[in-house]
Motif scaffolding. Structure first.
Motif: not given
Length: 538
Positions: A485-491, A495-499, A509-512
């Motif tokens: 259900e959670a969407r996380i922003r891609c660096h 855009k936000f996609y499912l976790a 830097g270990h960004q999403a």
């Protein structure tokens, strides 16, 4: 929300769809991403899109060809067994694909490794292009036979030109509505074809018991008929790319499993179409060997414009599926191998150009022979997948938690590849050492299936599915309360996609980072492997 204290960069999390992602999905259909549950389809529109595959003239003529070889009774037994086999396998695959939300490309990474997994979408793309070429040529030949006027090459171009735009809208936005609209006309056309045949040539009462004077196949005729239908098991891979849009409620899983993709679908596709094909072939007098094109020409001569309309409806519907599957899988292969990200529209045009070039070339005899061998690859792929799914049911992981992300799987899963290769080698050798009437040709596909299944089971028993997983810290799946259900922003794309598909990018830097950008990045996987080796000390 519980947060992993080891993470190196804060995650931007939302619990609603990103409007930009939704806009893009209208054409892209989450080709390189997991399909969120908010984008899933109810059974009726999903069936409207998928049942395009039920209307190919191929199914009528295949039934006729099998009956002419071994007799009607054995052909019907083989078709019934095929309905059972196809139905059972696709029930399982459709349920698993819906629960993972993945394409054949994404799922195959876990089974065969990050690099090894690219073989599956490449195989699907090649076969889909072949079918698009062949089915499109049927429409062109029917138009040319009835209308004439211009060279057949121009009719090829016309067919490709109108077929390509039909896949611009994707499954949910357009294909379900377009194919749903045409399906009743296809059924009506079949009824008209049968009635017309009866009026012109009678009922041909002995067609149900017809048997050739000499049967030139090895083994029981019904078993040979069953193995002929195994040659089209690429539909198992097609099923996966469509079933990922299904909802995951118990009711939806059952309806899609029984009707949309399973026994109900194949009862119509194989048995009903096959019986009509047998009846028409044994009732209408024909000259020369029966082929898909000769059958079409015979219908055009008997029914005129009515037959042309029926052919257009049937072949246009199935070619929407061929072009769609070819486009999505070619897009995935290019993104993985060449790090190339182009729009769905661009890839559809590229596929159309390839199809037209193949139509113009004199390679059909080669492609028909190659198609016989590719069936071994699809049958053995299915065997490996079924064992993998069964293992997950009893030993884990579950479909929702299976690992396939680019930065979390090994480059090659040699166990899975060995299972696929072992059965494939057996099938290829058996097909090459004998002719169509030899026992090796009859048993090639069943034995190759058994070999791949046994090797995959042995590999899993020795090492388990975790053999293909790279252990790395900082997992976004574990940093949110609900990764579905959670969407996380891609660096990278913003855009936000499912976790469930997100990862940490060790090269930034270990960004999403989302699955699509992770696959397209030239540096991501190299840094992920380095981090995994550091974490495990290997």
């Amino acid at each position: 929300m519980k947060v992993d204290p080891t993470r190196s960069a804060d995650l931007e999390v939302i619990y609603t769809d990103d409007p930009e992602v939704v806009r893009e999905a209208a054409t892209e259909d989450y080709t390189q991403h997991v399909v969120p549950r908010s984008w899933r389809m109810s059974p009726l529109p999903l069936a409207s899109a998928w049942w395009a595959l039920a209307s190919a003239m191929f199914w009528l003529i295949l039934g006729a060809l099998v009956a002419l070889t071994v007799g009607t009774v054995d052909a019907i037994i083989g078709m019934v067994l095929s309905v059972i086999a196809y139905g059972a396998v696709n029930y399982v695959l459709s349920a698993y694909a819906a629960r993972t939300g993945t394409t054949v490309n994404l799922f195959s990474r876990g089974l065969f490794g990050y690099a090894g997994g690219v073989l599956a979408p490449l195989l699907v793309a090649v076969i889909s292009i072949y079918f698009a070429t062949f089915e499109g040529s049927v429409i062109a030949v029917a138009f040319h036979a009835y209308f004439g006027g211009v060279d057949l090459k121009i009719w090829y171009l016309i067919v490709v030109a109108y077929s390509v735009p039909l896949v611009f809208g994707g499954v949910r936005v357009f294909l379900d509505k377009f194919n749903g609209l045409l399906f009743p006309f296809y059924v009506i056309g079949l009824v008209v074809a049968v009635v017309w045949t009866v009026q012109a040539h009678g009922t041909g009462g002995d067609w149900l018991t017809w048997r050739p004077d000499e049967i030139q196949v090895s083994g029981p005729g019904w078993f040979w008929a069953f193995t002929v239908y195994m040659g089209d098991w690429v539909l198992m891979m097609f099923t996966w790319d469509y079933a990922r849009f299904g909802r995951t409620s118990r009711r939806d899983i059952r309806v899609n499993g029984w009707l949309t993709f399973g026994p109900g679908f194949y009862m119509f596709t194989i048995l009903v179409n096959g019986l009509i094909g047998i009846f028409i072939a044994l009732t209408i007098p024909s000259k020369g060997q029966l082929t898909e094109l000769s059958g079409v020409l015979g219908m055009v001569q008997l029914m005129g414009l009515t037959a042309v309309i029926l052919v257009w409806i049937s072949q246009t519907r199935i070619n929407t599926a061929n072009f769609y599957v070819a486009t999505t899988n070619l897009e995935n292969v290019a993104a993985r191998v060449f790090k190339l990200k182009l729009s769905r529209v661009t890839w559809a045009i590229i596929v159309g150009a390839i199809v037209y070039v193949v139509m113009l070339s004199d390679v059909f005899s080669f492609l028909l022979a190659a198609l016989r061998y590719q069936s071994v690859l699809t049958v053995t792929w299915t065997a490996c997948v079924l064992v993998w799914i069964a293992w997950g049911w009893f030993r884990g992981p579950s479909a929702e938690h299976t690992e396939w992300r680019p930065g979390r799987v090994t480059l090659f899963n040699w166990g899975g590849l060995s299972a696929w290769a072992a059965g494939t080698a057996v099938g290829m050798v058996m097909l090459s050492v004998g002719d169509d009437s030899s026992w090796t040709a009859t048993w090639a596909l069943p034995l190759s299936f058994v070999v791949s299944a046994l090797v995959e089971l042995l590999v899993l028993a020795l090492s388990g599915p975790e053999r293909t997983v790279m252990q790395r810290p900082r997992d976004p799946r574990k940093e949110v309360d609900d990764p579905w259900e959670a969407r996380i922003r891609c660096h990278r794309c913003g855009k936000f996609y499912l976790a469930v598909e997100m990862d940490r990018d060790p090269s930034h830097g270990h960004q999403a980072i989302c699955a699509g950008d992770a696959q397209a990045s030239p540096t991501f996987y190299r840094h992920a492997r380095s981090e995994a080796r550091g974490s495990t000390g290997r």
